[in-house]
Design a protein around this motif. Structure first.
Motif, mmCIF file in Angstrom:
data_model
loop_
_atom_site.group_PDB
_atom_site.id
_atom_site.type_symbol
_atom_site.label_atom_id
_atom_site.label_comp_id
_atom_site.label_asym_id
_atom_site.label_seq_id
_atom_site.Cartn_x
_atom_site.Cartn_y
_atom_site.Cartn_z
ATOM 1 N N MET A 108 -7.337 -7.256 -0.057
ATOM 2 C CA MET A 108 -7.639 -5.820 -0.106
ATOM 3 C C MET A 108 -7.356 -5.386 -1.545
ATOM 4 O O MET A 108 -6.192 -5.367 -1.976
ATOM 5 C CB MET A 108 -6.768 -5.034 0.872
ATOM 6 N N PRO A 109 -8.412 -5.071 -2.314
ATOM 7 C CA PRO A 109 -8.198 -4.714 -3.722
ATOM 8 C C PRO A 109 -7.621 -3.326 -3.884
ATOM 9 O O PRO A 109 -7.642 -2.511 -2.956
ATOM 10 C CB PRO A 109 -9.613 -4.780 -4.294
ATOM 11 N N GLY A 110 -7.142 -3.053 -5.095
ATOM 12 C CA GLY A 110 -6.690 -1.715 -5.443
ATOM 13 C C GLY A 110 -7.900 -0.818 -5.645
ATOM 14 O O GLY A 110 -9.024 -1.169 -5.275
ATOM 15 N N THR A 111 -7.701 0.327 -6.276
ATOM 16 C CA THR A 111 -8.800 1.274 -6.484
ATOM 17 C C THR A 111 -9.582 1.003 -7.761
ATOM 18 O O THR A 111 -10.672 1.523 -7.942
ATOM 19 C CB THR A 111 -8.271 2.711 -6.522
ATOM 20 N N ASP B 229 2.091 2.301 -2.161
ATOM 21 C CA ASP B 229 2.052 3.041 -0.899
ATOM 22 C C ASP B 229 3.426 3.154 -0.247
ATOM 23 O O ASP B 229 3.567 3.631 0.865
ATOM 24 C CB ASP B 229 1.060 2.388 0.073
ATOM 25 N N GLY B 230 4.466 2.702 -0.971
ATOM 26 C CA GLY B 230 5.829 2.784 -0.459
ATOM 27 C C GLY B 230 6.220 1.618 0.427
ATOM 28 O O GLY B 230 7.361 1.525 0.879
ATOM 29 N N PRO C 146 -3.443 -2.122 4.134
ATOM 30 C CA PRO C 146 -4.194 -0.868 4.215
ATOM 31 C C PRO C 146 -5.030 -0.633 2.962
ATOM 32 O O PRO C 146 -4.753 -1.188 1.903
ATOM 33 C CB PRO C 146 -3.103 0.186 4.337
ATOM 34 N N LYS C 147 -6.041 0.229 3.109
ATOM 35 C CA LYS C 147 -6.823 0.638 1.946
ATOM 36 C C LYS C 147 -5.921 1.482 1.063
ATOM 37 O O LYS C 147 -5.154 2.302 1.551
ATOM 38 C CB LYS C 147 -8.049 1.432 2.371
ATOM 39 N N PRO C 148 -6.015 1.290 -0.260
ATOM 40 C CA PRO C 148 -5.160 2.064 -1.173
ATOM 41 C C PRO C 148 -5.618 3.523 -1.286
ATOM 42 O O PRO C 148 -6.748 3.857 -0.941
ATOM 43 C CB PRO C 148 -5.328 1.323 -2.494
ATOM 44 N N LYS D 273 -5.622 7.582 -6.685
ATOM 45 C CA LYS D 273 -4.790 6.975 -7.731
ATOM 46 C C LYS D 273 -5.478 5.772 -8.345
ATOM 47 O O LYS D 273 -6.311 5.126 -7.708
ATOM 48 C CB LYS D 273 -3.455 6.522 -7.137
ATOM 49 N N LYS D 274 -5.126 5.465 -9.604
ATOM 50 C CA LYS D 274 -5.625 4.254 -10.258
ATOM 51 C C LYS D 274 -4.635 3.134 -9.956
ATOM 52 O O LYS D 274 -3.552 3.087 -10.527
ATOM 53 C CB LYS D 274 -5.754 4.480 -11.760
ATOM 54 N N LEU D 275 -5.029 2.243 -9.034
ATOM 55 C CA LEU D 275 -4.139 1.179 -8.576
ATOM 56 C C LEU D 275 -4.774 -0.191 -8.777
ATOM 57 O O LEU D 275 -5.936 -0.408 -8.435
ATOM 58 C CB LEU D 275 -3.811 1.385 -7.089
ATOM 59 N N GLY D 276 -4.008 -1.118 -9.299
ATOM 60 C CA GLY D 276 -4.508 -2.468 -9.548
ATOM 61 C C GLY D 276 -3.888 -3.518 -8.646
ATOM 62 O O GLY D 276 -4.139 -4.704 -8.824
#
Length: 184
Positions: A96-99, A120-121, A149-151, A155-158
């Motif tokens: 599941m990739p980041g955004t 996501d904590g 889960p989907k990010p 947010k810009k998440l890698g």
């Protein structure tokens, strides 16, 4: 002389028949299952967004993914390959990739962490980082609770989330400095 040449001709004929038989067998092995069956046309709304995969090898290693031992990450397929010596795929799995995606290219594992907290904590383990681009850290990790889960799209998440079993395999394979090849 006639007797010798007829044996030679017979041998050539037998060899030619064997070659034709072999080529016919090979050709029949590659005939699509749909040959001779009526084709059902799908409506445009039913077409897949990605091309169909080879049924015998559903996740072939991308051709332009380099050589040698490496981690290969496809941003289009959301898939990882752990490639060992001799260009042999040791393991492949979906993620599941980041955004945001890292640009295609060759990177190296820069740092690792046994346990941490995802954006996501969620508590994550087996964190393998390979790039920092424009303030975004790119790396693989697995949630301790097994979730993927989907990010948060705002947010810009890698972070690239993998299952716990795949995270363990990545952790064992991708030690410091290991090559990571990102392809589309």
């Amino acid at each position: 002389m006639a007797r010798g040449s007829s044996g030679f001709v017979a041998a050539l004929t037998a060899a030619a028949i064997a070659v034709v038989g072999f080529l016919a067998y090979q050709a029949s092995a590659h005939v699509p299952d749909t040959l001779g069956k009526p084709q059902v046309k799908k409506s445009p709304s039913a077409t897949a967004s990605k091309p169909p995969q080879d049924k015998k090898n559903p996740a072939p290693l991308p051709a332009a993914s380099g050589t040698g031992e490496r981690v290969v990450y496809s941003t289009i397929d959301d898939r990882v390959w752990l490639v060992g010596a001799g260009n042999k795929v040791r393991r492949t799995f979906t993620v599941m990739p980041g955004t945001v995606d890292p640009a295609p290219g060759t990177y190296a594992v820069t740092s690792r962490g046994a346990v941490g907290t995802g954006s996501d904590g969620t508590t994550v383990e087996h964190i393998v980082r390979f790039a920092l681009i424009d303030g975004v850290v790119f790396g693989f990790s697995a949630a301790v609770d097994g979730s993927t889960p989907k990010p948060d799209a705002s947010k810009k998440l890698g972070g690239i989330r993998e299952s716990r079993a795949d995270g363990t395999a990545m952790w064992s394979f991708a030690t410091g400095g290991q090559k990571v090849v990102v392809v589309k």
